[in-house]
Scaffold this active site. Structure first.
Site, PDB file in Angstrom:
ATOM      1  N   ASN A 170      -4.690  -4.944   0.871  1.00 47.66           N
ATOM      2  CA  ASN A 170      -5.658  -6.049   0.478  1.00 47.66           C
ATOM      3  C   ASN A 170      -6.619  -6.128   1.263  1.00 47.66           C
ATOM      4  OD1 ASN A 170      -4.123  -7.080  -1.872  1.00 47.66           O
ATOM      5  ND2 ASN A 170      -2.714  -8.362  -0.749  1.00 47.66           N
TER       6      ASN A 170
ATOM      7  N   HIS B 297       1.527  -5.671  10.474  1.00 49.13           N
ATOM      8  CA  HIS B 297       0.362  -5.730   9.630  1.00 49.13           C
ATOM      9  C   HIS B 297      -1.072  -6.027  10.602  1.00 49.13           C
ATOM     10  CE1 HIS B 297      -1.104  -5.953   5.709  1.00 49.13           C
ATOM     11  NE2 HIS B 297      -1.326  -7.516   5.374  1.00 49.13           N
TER      12      HIS B 297
ATOM     13  N   ASP C 296      -3.040  -0.756   9.115  1.00 46.61           N
ATOM     14  CA  ASP C 296      -1.383  -0.401   9.248  1.00 46.61           C
ATOM     15  C   ASP C 296      -1.145   0.461   7.849  1.00 46.61           C
ATOM     16  OD1 ASP C 296      -0.001  -2.781   7.197  1.00 46.61           O
ATOM     17  OD2 ASP C 296      -1.952  -2.989   8.109  1.00 46.61           O
TER      18      ASP C 296
END
Length: 187
Positions: A112, A20, A91
């Site tokens: 998100n 991430h 990512d």
């Protein structure tokens, strides 16, 4: 001409080398290659340098991934940088590890960080560099996968891929989105 390069990730030791945080890793290498360094400023680690006569601003949001839009919106306004001159490094589970794709816009695909940027920066029409991390995880374990480190095989390939992503960022700044897509997207 001014550009804002945004490496997405999470702050904190526990997130440092996770999938991430690949946006942070690429931003770190971009800044390092330019002999610049980061300072801790409002909502982000911030750096700036000049590349071929163009002013480049690089941020790594300190707002955590889910609130990345807060940092991006703040720095876009503070630096007066138009959305087309912002490149977000993110990512991406939807493309295989080793694939690097720069695109002029796209959906958030459930990411998100991208959702937050869409909400606070006026939609999804902004360039992004999608760094493929693959989807090699059991059903229902997506969060564990993105928050885990790259495996040993991936770790061997990572330096070369990060350098290629840096080259894509520099190309975006120097020759623009279209030529960068044509010449440097890597499958």
């Amino acid at each position: 001409m001014k550009y804002l390069i945004v490496g997405l990730g999470n702050i904190g030791k526990e997130y440092e080398d996770t999938r991430h945080n690949i946006g942070f890793m690429v931003a770190d290498q971009l800044v390092k290659n330019s002999n610049a360094s980061f300072s801790t400023l409002r909502y982000a680690a911030y750096s700036e340098f000049t590349l071929r006569g163009r002013k480049v601003h690089v941020i790594k949001p300190s707002t955590f991934m889910n609130l990345s839009g807060k940092a991006v919106s703040y720095w876009m306004k503070a630096l007066k940088i138009p959305i087309q001159n912002v490149l977000v490094i993110v990512d991406d589970l939807a493309i295989p590890f080793g694939s690097l794709r720069i695109k002029p816009k796209g959906s958030n695909a459930g990411h998100n960080g991208l959702k937050s940027i869409e909400q606070l920066c006026g939609g999804s029409n902004y360039p992004r560099l999608r760094f493929g991390i693959g989807d090699n995880y059991p059903r229902g374990h997506q969060v564990n996968f993105v928050l885990s480190p790259f495996d040993s095989e991936e770790t061997k390939e990572l330096p070369e891929l990060i350098e290629h992503a840096v080259k894509m960022c520099e190309s975006f700044i120097h020759v623009g989105l279209e030529l960068t897509m044509t010449q440097l997207n890597k499958k």
